[in-house]
Design a protein around this motif. Structure first.
Motif, mmCIF file in Angstrom:
data_model
loop_
_atom_site.group_PDB
_atom_site.id
_atom_site.type_symbol
_atom_site.label_atom_id
_atom_site.label_comp_id
_atom_site.label_asym_id
_atom_site.label_seq_id
_atom_site.Cartn_x
_atom_site.Cartn_y
_atom_site.Cartn_z
ATOM 1 N N VAL A 21 0.869 -1.183 0.000
ATOM 2 C CA VAL A 21 0.000 0.000 0.000
ATOM 3 C C VAL A 21 0.901 1.227 0.000
ATOM 4 O O VAL A 21 2.120 1.113 0.113
ATOM 5 N N ALA A 22 0.320 2.405 -0.116
ATOM 6 C CA ALA A 22 1.013 3.649 -0.445
ATOM 7 C C ALA A 22 2.381 3.819 0.209
ATOM 8 O O ALA A 22 2.558 3.534 1.394
ATOM 9 N N THR A 24 3.675 6.417 1.094
ATOM 10 C CA THR A 24 3.650 7.487 2.107
ATOM 11 C C THR A 24 3.581 6.927 3.522
ATOM 12 O O THR A 24 3.794 7.658 4.490
ATOM 13 N N PHE A 25 3.282 5.621 3.659
ATOM 14 C CA PHE A 25 3.244 4.985 4.972
ATOM 15 C C PHE A 25 4.601 4.356 5.285
ATOM 16 O O PHE A 25 5.114 3.563 4.493
ATOM 17 N N LYS A 67 -1.189 4.117 10.938
ATOM 18 C CA LYS A 67 -1.844 4.509 9.690
ATOM 19 C C LYS A 67 -2.393 3.311 8.939
ATOM 20 O O LYS A 67 -3.327 3.419 8.153
ATOM 21 N N VAL A 68 -1.790 2.137 9.163
ATOM 22 C CA VAL A 68 -2.226 0.892 8.519
ATOM 23 C C VAL A 68 -2.297 -0.196 9.590
ATOM 24 O O VAL A 68 -1.317 -0.431 10.304
ATOM 25 N N CYS A 105 -6.729 0.474 5.758
ATOM 26 C CA CYS A 105 -6.399 1.894 5.661
ATOM 27 C C CYS A 105 -7.505 2.568 4.846
ATOM 28 O O CYS A 105 -8.524 1.944 4.545
ATOM 29 N N GLN A 106 -7.320 3.809 4.479
ATOM 30 C CA GLN A 106 -8.399 4.591 3.899
ATOM 31 C C GLN A 106 -8.737 4.183 2.464
ATOM 32 O O GLN A 106 -7.853 3.812 1.677
ATOM 33 N N THR A 109 -6.602 4.592 -1.138
ATOM 34 C CA THR A 109 -5.164 4.375 -0.976
ATOM 35 C C THR A 109 -4.599 3.614 -2.171
ATOM 36 O O THR A 109 -5.201 2.650 -2.652
ATOM 37 N N ASP A 110 -3.431 4.053 -2.661
ATOM 38 C CA ASP A 110 -2.777 3.362 -3.771
ATOM 39 C C ASP A 110 -2.351 1.956 -3.359
ATOM 40 O O ASP A 110 -1.863 1.738 -2.241
ATOM 41 N N SER A 175 -6.373 0.951 -6.543
ATOM 42 C CA SER A 175 -6.661 1.735 -5.342
ATOM 43 C C SER A 175 -7.734 1.004 -4.546
ATOM 44 O O SER A 175 -8.498 0.194 -5.086
#
Length: 229
Positions: A21-22, A24-25, A67-68, A105-106, A109-110, A175
């Motif tokens: 997943v993204a 950014t995490f 976040k995850v 997660c949200q 999310t990629d 996503s």
């Protein structure tokens, strides 16, 4: 290669944290979560309600500075009892043992490819409690062919793609969907490694019965052997 050496083969493909997943995490923002029958806190919420379940996940992340939230491989879960897609309840035929790794997660999310590969198949598995939009990627490493499955995606994820499309490690391939399209769950990725698809296209069991669990755990090793979270 015997089926018993497949987990070791997967483990040797990656020695470092490999995000699915993204990017950014950070690894430090991942927290484990227990959604098994042993988690008494789940008895206080309505797990048949995606809204209540999503609230539980978000509150858990906030309380644990994450976040995850991730986990679930080999977990025995009661949540599947809400769906007739899975079950003859209270028997060895009841499908309630989870075969993948869930990453909560949200929505939006990629989703990233952990390895090079190509699109094997994709499908919207729209039974209540099912994967919703799903992508299966084929990988060939050291002369061995195997597959990864990505479930609970957005509808857009399976549009404008084709069987055979080349997938590059680290690239965005999808996503996350929300409850309206992902089988009525809180947003999460179901990530699964599969040695033998057994002729399936765009779908593969992500939950096993006790009766069949020995086969499925052999055919679908722990995804964290690859991801190293």
């Amino acid at each position: 290669m015997s089926i018993h050496s497949f987990p070791k083969f997967i483990q040797h493909l990656s020695q470092d944290f490999t995000p699915v997943v993204a990017t950014t995490f950070f690894k430090e923002q991942y927290v484990t979560i227990d959604l098994s029958t042993n988690n008494g806190a789940l008895k206080a919420i309505d797990v048949s309600s995606s809204e209540d379940f999503e609230r539980y996940i978000n509150e858990y992340l906030a309380a644990n500075n994450g976040k995850v939230a991730y986990g679930g491989y080999g977990e025995v879960r009661d949540i599947y009892r809400r769906s007739t897609h899975f079950n003859k309840q209270e028997s060895e035929d009841e499908r309630n043992i989870h075969l993948g790794l869930d990453l909560w997660c949200q929505a939006g999310t990629d989703i990233l490819a952990p390895l090079d590969g190509s699109i094997h198949s994709f499908k919207c598995n729209d039974n209540f409690g099912d994967y919703g939009p799903t992508i299966i990627v084929m990988h060939k490493e050291s002369g061995i062919t195997f597959y990864t499955l990505y479930g609970h995606l957005s509808v857009d994820s399976i549009q404008n793609i084709s069987v055979g499309d080349v997938i590059t490690k680290g690239s965005v391939i999808a996503s996350l969907g929300d409850a309206s399209v992902n089988g009525d769950y809180a947003p999460h990725l179901h990530f699964q490694i599969i040695k033998d698809l057994q002729g399936n296209v765009g779908d593969y069991p992500g939950v096993s019965s006790k009766k069949d669990i020995t086969f499925y755990l052999d055919n679908c090793p722990d995804p964290n052997l690859l991801l190293n979270i």
